[in-house]
Design a protein around this motif. Structure first.
Motif, PDB file in Angstrom:
ATOM      1  N   PRO A  25       3.371  15.448 -19.316  1.00 19.70           N
ATOM      2  CA  PRO A  25       1.917  15.492 -19.567  1.00 19.70           C
ATOM      3  C   PRO A  25       1.229  16.374 -18.538  1.00 19.70           C
ATOM      4  O   PRO A  25       1.436  16.220 -17.336  1.00 19.70           O
ATOM      5  CB  PRO A  25       1.502  14.025 -19.419  1.00 19.70           C
ATOM      6  N   ALA A  26       0.403  17.304 -19.000  1.00 18.57           N
ATOM      7  CA  ALA A  26      -0.243  18.255 -18.090  1.00 18.57           C
ATOM      8  C   ALA A  26      -1.093  17.555 -17.047  1.00 18.57           C
ATOM      9  O   ALA A  26      -1.209  18.014 -15.916  1.00 18.57           O
ATOM     10  CB  ALA A  26      -1.089  19.256 -18.890  1.00 18.57           C
ATOM     11  N   ALA A  27      -1.679  16.411 -17.426  1.00 21.55           N
ATOM     12  CA  ALA A  27      -2.555  15.700 -16.497  1.00 21.55           C
ATOM     13  C   ALA A  27      -1.794  15.191 -15.279  1.00 21.55           C
ATOM     14  O   ALA A  27      -2.370  14.996 -14.211  1.00 21.55           O
ATOM     15  CB  ALA A  27      -3.233  14.536 -17.203  1.00 21.55           C
ATOM     16  N   GLU A  28      -0.490  14.968 -15.440  1.00 22.62           N
ATOM     17  CA  GLU A  28       0.322  14.503 -14.324  1.00 22.62           C
ATOM     18  C   GLU A  28       0.659  15.644 -13.368  1.00 22.62           C
ATOM     19  O   GLU A  28       1.073  15.409 -12.244  1.00 22.62           O
ATOM     20  CB  GLU A  28       1.610  13.861 -14.836  1.00 22.62           C
ATOM     21  N   ILE A  29       0.529  16.861 -13.828  1.00 19.94           N
ATOM     22  CA  ILE A  29       0.884  18.033 -13.013  1.00 19.94           C
ATOM     23  C   ILE A  29      -0.359  18.707 -12.457  1.00 19.94           C
ATOM     24  O   ILE A  29      -0.453  18.957 -11.258  1.00 19.94           O
ATOM     25  CB  ILE A  29       1.690  19.040 -13.861  1.00 19.94           C
ATOM     26  N   PHE A  30      -1.320  18.996 -13.321  1.00 18.87           N
ATOM     27  CA  PHE A  30      -2.509  19.735 -12.929  1.00 18.87           C
ATOM     28  C   PHE A  30      -3.697  18.770 -12.876  1.00 18.87           C
ATOM     29  O   PHE A  30      -4.230  18.378 -13.906  1.00 18.87           O
ATOM     30  CB  PHE A  30      -2.761  20.887 -13.903  1.00 18.87           C
ATOM     31  N   ALA A  38      -7.507  17.168 -11.337  1.00 16.27           N
ATOM     32  CA  ALA A  38      -8.907  17.596 -11.485  1.00 16.27           C
ATOM     33  C   ALA A  38      -9.242  18.746 -10.547  1.00 16.27           C
ATOM     34  O   ALA A  38     -10.021  19.651 -10.898  1.00 16.27           O
ATOM     35  CB  ALA A  38      -9.840  16.411 -11.228  1.00 16.27           C
ATOM     36  N   ASP A  39      -8.656  18.743  -9.347  1.00 16.28           N
ATOM     37  CA  ASP A  39      -8.919  19.830  -8.401  1.00 16.28           C
ATOM     38  C   ASP A  39      -8.391  21.156  -8.931  1.00 16.28           C
ATOM     39  O   ASP A  39      -9.055  22.195  -8.807  1.00 16.28           O
ATOM     40  CB  ASP A  39      -8.267  19.507  -7.053  1.00 16.28           C
ATOM     41  N   THR A  40      -7.202  21.127  -9.542  1.00 18.32           N
ATOM     42  CA  THR A  40      -6.636  22.356 -10.114  1.00 18.32           C
ATOM     43  C   THR A  40      -7.486  22.849 -11.274  1.00 18.32           C
ATOM     44  O   THR A  40      -7.724  24.052 -11.423  1.00 18.32           O
ATOM     45  CB  THR A  40      -5.193  22.110 -10.594  1.00 18.32           C
ATOM     46  N   GLU A  41      -7.951  21.925 -12.100  1.00 18.13           N
ATOM     47  CA  GLU A  41      -8.807  22.329 -13.214  1.00 18.13           C
ATOM     48  C   GLU A  41     -10.127  22.912 -12.707  1.00 18.13           C
ATOM     49  O   GLU A  41     -10.654  23.869 -13.289  1.00 18.13           O
ATOM     50  CB  GLU A  41      -9.066  21.134 -14.137  1.00 18.13           C
TER      51      GLU A  41
END
Length: 282
Positions: A46-51, A53-56
């Motif tokens: 899942p992308a949320a586990e990798i990237f 809120a700071d990365t977004e």
């Protein structure tokens, strides 16, 4: 009509079908040069586990720097590498989603440039110039020595990728430092006038957790840290910022021609300004 063949054959062999007979699905993990990498491609995390809120937020910052969002793709791929240490399939999807591009468009860019890695890198990326002048002056020998010493070939990693002391080795095309050949880079910082012995000493220092000062350029960081800088993100505090980026950038060999010209009073002829031709507006 003759009976169909399992595989189409050339020549005058009429057949009912023009395709090979279907078989079992190919085990892509079993046939891959690196099964671990193939398995990672098949198992999307899942992308949320990798990237996070700071990365977004950083991705949105990058997009805001350009009049067209797709222009942010190159720095955004560096941003992905600063998080993962390479550009994964999840990284491709992240960039595509942020920039409203297809994954095919992002993949075409990520696979074109050698600076984007498709396999996890070590804590440090060691690039040995093996182009003509460096090779002739010892670059090939340095690369061979490091490959034997580390037990790693081109774009292979000694140690567990991403862990302290791990090193990814690669041979690089011209690093634009022919006057200081043979040269290598660690995380894109220069180490000039290298030898087999000095190169081995350098990688051993990296393995011990040390960060020897580059010959020129900014202080050494790790690969992920360098990628964050290439993405365009630096400390906001001026003093900290300067400590991260300032360093010697000149070399006696590089300036020798200019100094000889100055000593002898040589100057380049003055060129007159010529107006640029009119370009049809689009």
């Amino acid at each position: 009509m003759t009976d169909s063949t399992a595989v189409p054959e050339p020549g005058g062999h009429a057949a009912r079908t023009t395709h090979a007979a279907a078989g079992a699905d190919t085990d892509v993990v079993a046939i891959a040069p690196d099964p671990a990498v193939a398995q990672g491609i098949l198992e999307d995390a899942p992308a949320a586990e990798i990237f996070d809120a700071d990365t977004e937020a950083k991705a949105r910052n990058l997009i805001g720097r350009y009049p067209q969002s797709r222009s942010a793709l190159l720095p955004m791929l560096h941003l992905v590498q600063s998080v993962q240490g390479y550009v994964s399939q999840e990284g491709i999807a992240f960039c595509a989603r942020q920039l409203e591009l297809s994954e095919a468009e992002v993949s075409a860019v990520a696979t074109f440039y050698t600076m984007y890695k498709r396999r996890p890198c070590g804590e440090h990326l060691v690039s040995v110039c093996t182009n003509t002048l460096c090779a002739a002056l010892g670059g090939d020998a340095i690369y061979k020595k490091l490959s034997e010493h580390l037990g790693a070939g081109h774009e292979e990693t000694s140690g567990e990728p991403g862990t302290p002391g791990s090193i990814t080795l690669e041979h690089a095309e011209c690093l634009a430092a022919c006057d200081l050949a043979p040269v290598l880079q660690v995380n894109y910082e220069y180490y000039d006038k290298q030898s087999e012995q000095s190169a081995v000493e350098l990688v051993e220092a990296l393995r011990r957790g040390e960060k020897p000062a580059p010959t020129r350029g900014a202080p050494l960081t790790d690969f992920k840290g360098a990628e964050l800088q290439l993405a365009g993100f630096f400390p906001e505090d001026e003093e900290t910022y300067r400590s991260h980026v300032d360093g010697p950038s000149q070399a006696v060999e590089t300036l020798r021609g200019a100094r000889i010209a100055a000593d002898r009073g040589w100057t380049a002829p003055v060129m007159e300004d010529v107006p640029l031709p009119e370009v049809e507006k689009k």
